[in-house]
Write a protein that holds these residues in place. Structure first.
Motif, PDB file in Angstrom:
ATOM      1  N   ILE A  42       0.843  -1.200   0.000  1.00  0.00           N
ATOM      2  CA  ILE A  42       0.000   0.000   0.000  1.00  0.00           C
ATOM      3  C   ILE A  42       0.878   1.248   0.000  1.00  0.00           C
ATOM      4  CG2 ILE A  42      -1.602   1.351   1.413  1.00  0.00           C
ATOM      5  CD1 ILE A  42      -2.859  -1.352   2.248  1.00  0.00           C
ATOM      6  N   THR A  43       1.946   1.223   0.773  1.00  0.00           N
ATOM      7  CA  THR A  43       2.853   2.376   0.822  1.00  0.00           C
ATOM      8  C   THR A  43       3.505   2.615  -0.538  1.00  0.00           C
ATOM      9  OG1 THR A  43       3.328   1.948   3.158  1.00  0.00           O
ATOM     10  CG2 THR A  43       4.891   3.322   1.976  1.00  0.00           C
ATOM     11  N   VAL A  44       3.959   1.559  -1.169  1.00  0.00           N
ATOM     12  CA  VAL A  44       4.576   1.701  -2.489  1.00  0.00           C
ATOM     13  C   VAL A  44       3.564   2.231  -3.492  1.00  0.00           C
ATOM     14  CG1 VAL A  44       5.555   0.424  -4.439  1.00  0.00           C
ATOM     15  CG2 VAL A  44       6.363  -0.023  -2.145  1.00  0.00           C
ATOM     16  N   LEU A  48       3.904   5.809  -5.446  1.00  0.00           N
ATOM     17  CA  LEU A  48       4.276   5.811  -6.866  1.00  0.00           C
ATOM     18  C   LEU A  48       3.527   6.916  -7.606  1.00  0.00           C
ATOM     19  CD1 LEU A  48       4.472   2.048  -7.867  1.00  0.00           C
ATOM     20  CD2 LEU A  48       6.294   3.736  -7.995  1.00  0.00           C
ATOM     21  N   LYS A  49       2.299   7.143  -7.183  1.00  0.00           N
ATOM     22  CA  LYS A  49       1.475   8.167  -7.820  1.00  0.00           C
ATOM     23  C   LYS A  49       2.097   9.561  -7.633  1.00  0.00           C
ATOM     24  CE  LYS A  49      -1.970   9.457  -5.557  1.00  0.00           C
ATOM     25  NZ  LYS A  49      -3.127   9.898  -4.831  1.00  0.00           N
ATOM     26  N   ASP A  50       2.671   9.797  -6.457  1.00  0.00           N
ATOM     27  CA  ASP A  50       3.231  11.112  -6.134  1.00  0.00           C
ATOM     28  C   ASP A  50       4.699  11.245  -6.527  1.00  0.00           C
ATOM     29  OD1 ASP A  50       0.794  11.725  -4.981  1.00  0.00           O
ATOM     30  OD2 ASP A  50       1.440  11.087  -2.981  1.00  0.00           O
ATOM     31  N   HIS A  51       5.303  10.175  -7.037  1.00  0.00           N
ATOM     32  CA  HIS A  51       6.729  10.161  -7.386  1.00  0.00           C
ATOM     33  C   HIS A  51       7.598  10.538  -6.183  1.00  0.00           C
ATOM     34  CE1 HIS A  51       5.633   9.606 -11.540  1.00  0.00           C
ATOM     35  NE2 HIS A  51       4.837  10.665 -11.477  1.00  0.00           N
ATOM     36  N   ASN A  52       7.247   9.970  -5.031  1.00  0.00           N
ATOM     37  CA  ASN A  52       7.969  10.241  -3.793  1.00  0.00           C
ATOM     38  C   ASN A  52       9.001   9.132  -3.584  1.00  0.00           C
ATOM     39  OD1 ASN A  52       8.788  10.951  -1.275  1.00  0.00           O
ATOM     40  ND2 ASN A  52       6.758  10.905  -0.323  1.00  0.00           N
ATOM     41  N   GLY A  53      10.233   9.377  -4.022  1.00  0.00           N
ATOM     42  CA  GLY A  53      11.281   8.365  -4.013  1.00  0.00           C
ATOM     43  C   GLY A  53      11.605   7.767  -2.650  1.00  0.00           C
ATOM     44  N   PRO A  54      11.858   8.594  -1.627  1.00  0.00           N
ATOM     45  CA  PRO A  54      12.195   8.023  -0.316  1.00  0.00           C
ATOM     46  C   PRO A  54      11.068   7.170   0.275  1.00  0.00           C
ATOM     47  CG  PRO A  54      12.859  10.305  -0.391  1.00  0.00           C
ATOM     48  CD  PRO A  54      12.064  10.045  -1.640  1.00  0.00           C
ATOM     49  N   ALA A  55       9.837   7.566   0.066  1.00  0.00           N
ATOM     50  CA  ALA A  55       8.720   6.787   0.595  1.00  0.00           C
ATOM     51  C   ALA A  55       8.544   5.483  -0.181  1.00  0.00           C
ATOM     52  CB  ALA A  55       7.438   7.608   0.562  1.00  0.00           C
ATOM     53  N   THR A  57      11.030   3.816  -1.485  1.00  0.00           N
ATOM     54  CA  THR A  57      12.097   2.979  -0.947  1.00  0.00           C
ATOM     55  C   THR A  57      11.686   2.373   0.388  1.00  0.00           C
ATOM     56  OG1 THR A  57      13.747   4.374  -2.028  1.00  0.00           O
ATOM     57  CG2 THR A  57      14.523   2.944  -0.256  1.00  0.00           C
ATOM     58  N   GLY A  58      11.101   3.183   1.258  1.00  0.00           N
ATOM     59  CA  GLY A  58      10.634   2.677   2.548  1.00  0.00           C
ATOM     60  C   GLY A  58       9.569   1.602   2.390  1.00  0.00           C
ATOM     61  N   GLY A  59       8.661   1.811   1.452  1.00  0.00           N
ATOM     62  CA  GLY A  59       7.622   0.817   1.202  1.00  0.00           C
ATOM     63  C   GLY A  59       8.185  -0.480   0.667  1.00  0.00           C
ATOM     64  N   LEU A  60       9.174  -0.375  -0.232  1.00  0.00           N
ATOM     65  CA  LEU A  60       9.810  -1.591  -0.757  1.00  0.00           C
ATOM     66  C   LEU A  60      10.566  -2.342   0.334  1.00  0.00           C
ATOM     67  CD1 LEU A  60      11.122  -0.354  -4.222  1.00  0.00           C
ATOM     68  CD2 LEU A  60       9.284  -2.000  -3.779  1.00  0.00           C
ATOM     69  N   LEU A  61      11.224  -1.600   1.210  1.00  0.00           N
ATOM     70  CA  LEU A  61      11.917  -2.249   2.320  1.00  0.00           C
ATOM     71  C   LEU A  61      10.933  -2.905   3.282  1.00  0.00           C
ATOM     72  CD1 LEU A  61      14.737   0.354   3.054  1.00  0.00           C
ATOM     73  CD2 LEU A  61      14.970  -1.911   2.038  1.00  0.00           C
ATOM     74  N   GLU A  62       9.788  -2.255   3.500  1.00  0.00           N
ATOM     75  CA  GLU A  62       8.755  -2.831   4.348  1.00  0.00           C
ATOM     76  C   GLU A  62       8.182  -4.099   3.711  1.00  0.00           C
ATOM     77  OE1 GLU A  62       4.758  -1.273   6.688  1.00  0.00           O
ATOM     78  OE2 GLU A  62       5.755   0.021   5.228  1.00  0.00           O
ATOM     79  N   LEU A  63       7.992  -4.065   2.422  1.00  0.00           N
ATOM     80  CA  LEU A  63       7.507  -5.232   1.676  1.00  0.00           C
ATOM     81  C   LEU A  63       8.504  -6.382   1.772  1.00  0.00           C
ATOM     82  CD1 LEU A  63       5.163  -6.018  -0.294  1.00  0.00           C
ATOM     83  CD2 LEU A  63       6.630  -5.246  -2.129  1.00  0.00           C
ATOM     84  N   ALA A  64       9.781  -6.080   1.595  1.00  0.00           N
ATOM     85  CA  ALA A  64      10.818  -7.113   1.688  1.00  0.00           C
ATOM     86  C   ALA A  64      10.933  -7.653   3.114  1.00  0.00           C
ATOM     87  CB  ALA A  64      12.160  -6.547   1.228  1.00  0.00           C
ATOM     88  N   GLY A  65      10.807  -6.780   4.095  1.00  0.00           N
ATOM     89  CA  GLY A  65      10.857  -7.225   5.486  1.00  0.00           C
ATOM     90  C   GLY A  65       9.698  -8.148   5.825  1.00  0.00           C
ATOM     91  N   GLY A  66       8.514  -7.818   5.330  1.00  0.00           N
ATOM     92  CA  GLY A  66       7.361  -8.682   5.557  1.00  0.00           C
ATOM     93  C   GLY A  66       7.540 -10.042   4.903  1.00  0.00           C
ATOM     94  N   ALA A  67       8.120 -10.055   3.704  1.00  0.00           N
ATOM     95  CA  ALA A  67       8.380 -11.331   3.030  1.00  0.00           C
ATOM     96  C   ALA A  67       9.395 -12.158   3.810  1.00  0.00           C
ATOM     97  CB  ALA A  67       8.877 -11.074   1.611  1.00  0.00           C
ATOM     98  N   LEU A  68      10.394 -11.498   4.370  1.00  0.00           N
ATOM     99  CA  LEU A  68      11.402 -12.202   5.158  1.00  0.00           C
ATOM    100  C   LEU A  68      10.797 -12.781   6.437  1.00  0.00           C
ATOM    101  CD1 LEU A  68      14.401 -12.917   5.367  1.00  0.00           C
ATOM    102  CD2 LEU A  68      14.745 -10.768   6.564  1.00  0.00           C
TER     103      LEU A  68
END
Length: 81
Positions: A42-44, A48-55, A57-68
């Motif tokens: 949801i964060t990613v 993506l709509k707002d082109h907010n790069g740091p957010a 990245t945070g969403g992708l890291l959260e997604l990867a952490g959840g998968a782990l």
């Protein structure tokens, strides 16, 4: 002291209490990992709509952490059975 601990652990394993506790823990870990993956997605998606790069990245890291975390829960399921 150690012999008493071993006796208590053996009693827990014999009546199924420890097995049911481990099953509950496995389900909770997998559920927590899945929930973290959903919130990361949801964060990613919302950033993506707002082109907010740091957010993003945070969403992708959260997604990867959840998968782990979910993968650890599945591994724990294989390990405990």
């Amino acid at each position: 002291m150690f012999a008493h601990t071993v006796t208590v652990a053996a009693d827990l394993m014999s009546n199924g209490t420890l097995k049911s506790m481990l099953d509950l823990l496995k389900q909770a870990v997998i559920l927590a990992g899945g929930a973290l993956m959903v919130f990361g997605g949801i964060t990613v998606g919302s950033n993506l709509k707002d082109h907010n790069g740091p957010a993003i990245t945070g969403g992708l890291l959260e997604l990867a952490g959840g998968a782990l975390i979910a993968a650890c829960g599945v591994f724990f399921t294989q390990l405990a059975s």
